[in-house]
Enzyme design. Sequence first.
Site, PDB file in Angstrom:
ATOM      1  N   HIS A 188       0.834  -1.209   0.000  1.00 27.83           N
ATOM      2  CA  HIS A 188       0.000   0.000   0.000  1.00 27.83           C
ATOM      3  C   HIS A 188       0.866   1.255   0.000  1.00 27.83           C
ATOM      4  CE1 HIS A 188      -3.460   2.547   1.358  1.00 27.83           C
ATOM      5  NE2 HIS A 188      -2.495   3.215   1.960  1.00 27.83           N
ATOM      6  N   GLU A 189       1.886   1.274   0.837  1.00 26.36           N
ATOM      7  CA  GLU A 189       2.734   2.466   0.941  1.00 26.36           C
ATOM      8  C   GLU A 189       3.578   2.670  -0.318  1.00 26.36           C
ATOM      9  OE1 GLU A 189       2.292   4.640   3.239  1.00 26.36           O
ATOM     10  OE2 GLU A 189       0.851   3.356   4.230  1.00 26.36           O
ATOM     11  N   HIS A 245       1.621   4.319  -3.085  1.00 27.29           N
ATOM     12  CA  HIS A 245       1.547   5.780  -3.026  1.00 27.29           C
ATOM     13  C   HIS A 245       2.708   6.403  -3.808  1.00 27.29           C
ATOM     14  CE1 HIS A 245      -1.824   6.585  -0.435  1.00 27.29           C
ATOM     15  NE2 HIS A 245      -1.350   5.902   0.586  1.00 27.29           N
ATOM     16  N   GLU A 276      -6.060   6.917  -1.215  1.00 27.06           N
ATOM     17  CA  GLU A 276      -5.978   5.766  -0.325  1.00 27.06           C
ATOM     18  C   GLU A 276      -6.608   4.526  -0.959  1.00 27.06           C
ATOM     19  OE1 GLU A 276      -4.375   5.384   2.427  1.00 27.06           O
ATOM     20  OE2 GLU A 276      -3.711   7.452   2.620  1.00 27.06           O
TER      21      GLU A 276
END
Length: 263
Positions: free
Chosen positions: A135-136, A139, A198
Amino acid sequence: MQKRLSVGIALVLLLTGCSSVPITGRKQMMLVSEQEVLSASLTQYSEFISSAQKSTNATQTAQVVRVGKKIAAATEEYLKANGFADEIANFAWEFNLVNDAQVNAFCMPGGKIVVYEGLMKIVASDDELAVVMGHEVAHAVAKHSNERMSQQVLTQYGAAILSTAVSNKSAAIQNVAGTVYGLGSEIGVTLPFSRKHETEADYMGLVLMTMAGYNPNAAVGFWQKMAAGNAGGTPEFLSTHPSDSRRISDIQQYLPEMEKYKK
């Protein structure tokens, strides 16, 4: 006045153009160059990591590095295979576990990944850690920081950017960097992404962790644990995300598609 502002913004978009997010293909506005973002984020990251206390837990540190390297390798493989090979030069991967009880993690532009020890108390396996790290990293791959900074520049400077920020954006970028990277925040570096970002990172993160060889089905159980632990307050890096139930529902819908990314 409003008409002139609208024309000015339109000209800004024509001058700077748009880019596409890898994996999702979403179009995004970019007023800030990649190098400007990397420079601003590296400054914030360097200040944070120089004052942070690194973890002395060798086992957990090795886990963060192991999972991080696999996801980074899968990310670069995808970029090479899908016409984004030039993007790889923007990443200088680094993986750190810091001694902090917060349930948190982040990845700065350029691939600087930090995981907090508080998060590791919830992580039960490499697969679950890959959910967060995927997920990070998503980004960073999606250039959400760039997009966020572009939005801030446009909000603060509007059409005036035509005569100032487009030709020399340095001052404008420095002024908005603190907003994007949480300069002065008690918790150090934070990235207040929108719910759109997100949700996109959730989807892209599943793709990246699956390509790295991890089990995407672990995401449901992990976020259920996170939801159960949110009774006392939402962790910082989840604060702008839709409700826990919506997030889990979305992930469940994404999972069948992950089959095509398995090796």
